[in-house]
Design an enzyme around this catalytic site. Sequence first.
Site, short mmCIF file in Angstrom:
data_model
loop_
_atom_site.label_atom_id
_atom_site.label_comp_id
_atom_site.label_asym_id
_atom_site.label_seq_id
_atom_site.Cartn_x
_atom_site.Cartn_y
_atom_site.Cartn_z
N LYS A 170 34.84 50.52 33.43
CA LYS A 170 34.33 50.21 34.70
C LYS A 170 34.83 51.44 35.87
O LYS A 170 36.14 51.09 36.26
CB LYS A 170 34.83 48.88 35.19
CG LYS A 170 34.51 48.38 36.63
CD LYS A 170 34.96 47.08 36.61
CE LYS A 170 34.73 46.73 38.33
NZ LYS A 170 35.33 45.14 38.51
N ASP A 180 40.91 41.30 35.96
CA ASP A 180 41.10 42.82 36.26
C ASP A 180 42.63 42.84 36.60
O ASP A 180 42.94 42.40 37.38
CB ASP A 180 40.57 43.15 37.54
CG ASP A 180 38.77 43.31 37.13
OD1 ASP A 180 38.23 42.55 36.29
OD2 ASP A 180 38.27 44.08 37.80
N LYS A 227 39.26 50.60 33.71
CA LYS A 227 38.73 50.46 34.89
C LYS A 227 39.58 51.72 35.60
O LYS A 227 40.78 51.73 35.57
CB LYS A 227 38.93 49.04 35.56
CG LYS A 227 38.59 49.03 37.11
CD LYS A 227 38.62 47.70 37.48
CE LYS A 227 38.30 47.61 38.97
NZ LYS A 227 38.42 46.15 39.54
#
Lengths: 319, 299
Positions: free
Chosen positions: A255, A156, A219
Amino acid sequence: MRSISMTDENGQALAIVAAPIDEVGATERAQFFTTRSIKKDSKVHALYLAISMCDLTTLEGADTPGRVRQLCEKARHPVPPDIFNEAAKLKDFPPIPSVAAVCVYPAMVSVAVKVLAGSGIHVASVATAFPSGQSPLSTKIDETRYAVAKGADEIDMVINRGAFLSGDYQQVFDEIAAVKEACGTAHLKVILETGELGSLDRVRLASEIAMHAGADFIKTSTGKIQPAATLPVTLVMLQAIADFYHKTGKKIGMKPAGGIRTAKQAIQYLCMVNETLGAEWLTPQLFRFGASSMLNDILRQIFKEATGRYYYDRVFSLD
Amino acid sequence: MASLVSQGERVPKTLKLFIGGEFPRTESGRSFPVYDQDSKKVFAQLCQASRKDFRNAIAASLKACEQWQQRTAYNRAQILYRMAEMTEGHREDMVSVLKSTSGVNAQTAENSIDQVVDAFVYYAGFCDKYSQLSGCVNPVNGPHHAFTTPEPVGCVDCLFDDDMGAAAALPLVASTLASIITSGSVVTALLPTAAAAQIASLGEIFATSDLPKGVVNLLTGNRSELIDHMASHMEVQSVCYVGSDRAVKEKLKTLGAENMKRVVWRELHANAADTNENLRLENILSFVEYKTVWHPVGN
């Protein structure tokens, strides 16, 4: 529509379209999902799905190997023993799935990998000077390589908001592309930190840049600043994914992270995914929740659907 | 422009629930009427609280619980005393509601409010005293100092019998609520029908006495519908029943067994208006748990 000229990682010219977003329309459309009533079987189905999409996360300065191990155990067995025992007595109670991934800092990856070995649960690691992203590129790449070498199969990363907000989109693109290369086979989730971008137009643009630069997932947030994930922001990102899919045929995952605390919210997000991207996206391979406290509420609701009543709040883990 | 009052109009008060320091309508949208005893007309439509309203109230009281317990006993006393002051401020309103909805005369209504004020003052005085009066130092064989102190039981819910008169019901409700919060517990009460129309005045008293939001929550509605939920809620530590129906008590005990609720039964006798029953140290002690600590002494 404004088009931004860039160069891709192979030196080819690339035009990214900065589609303008109707803020009022997006907000109203997103609001629409909060008024749905999803009950009974559909609710239970959605809740089971949401658990399997959950990324349990601990990203604190105070993280210890013990805390990470505890979170990993919860990822494997989300149900507290008391509830598990009582639920096991019920007829036709489907077993609770394990979560999708555990997300930790790079230094904790090896601990998580050890506990989760053989479970099928992914180990995600934040990298690239999370949460601010204010480090030189070489440091970011080293950090990514370190996390992958220790066994993380999902990375991430945060985008360089400093560069993005000053208009240096090429640098944002190049950094994502470089980190993607450093990831190797690991999946790359690109955190836009939408709370710092300021407008839905910029969220859309950042999504485009991230997807073109090689993100497997986009995300919303780090969870460190407010506002984190919101329905309108997620809607805009989902629409960007849909447009990207129609253009290139590539399926990018989504996400939302931070601020999703209740089972009800989880269902709202799932409805939105279904209606924006279709049921193909309703899988942990393409949709995740970055929401740790949501898990307990989902378990409460599942138990309530099965038995007709709520259990103690105190049987659930504190984090 | 002529005022509403000069035209003989008044803005009537909408009587709603009192949950978490706010005055929400019931989420169920249901209501039931209370009648003016003289004119036999509808006096007001009250909210018929649902299970969800009750659960919301408990959620609010759980939030308030820790904060209320952490207040100093001295501060809790100040707040209870403030409730007495606020009751004086609402006296006229409460007397008029009492007269309309129960048909009692002015003197009885005034007496009833006097008892409410008395109850708040009485329990205010006990906030920093009940612990000395019921705690003790225990004689033990060995080099230990052993002492026992009362601690608030936590989250309480409270039900009343419906068949008592309003003049008796109001002081009974006020004194019961006061006795529960004195020690630092929090309470959600389903008001008896006779006192239900007072929900606005009582709520306003609690809302303006610096009482933290959620320490007292008031519901109106149908007891037979809510009793199962009030008895079986897993986050409630104690359930208080003020009334004379043994079947209700047995039900509370059975349903409350799963999380070992303390069931406190204040049995109502014929002389329900007896204020001595309302003002007793024992009423506070029904809502405490005793903690005994052994502390080593010497070197």
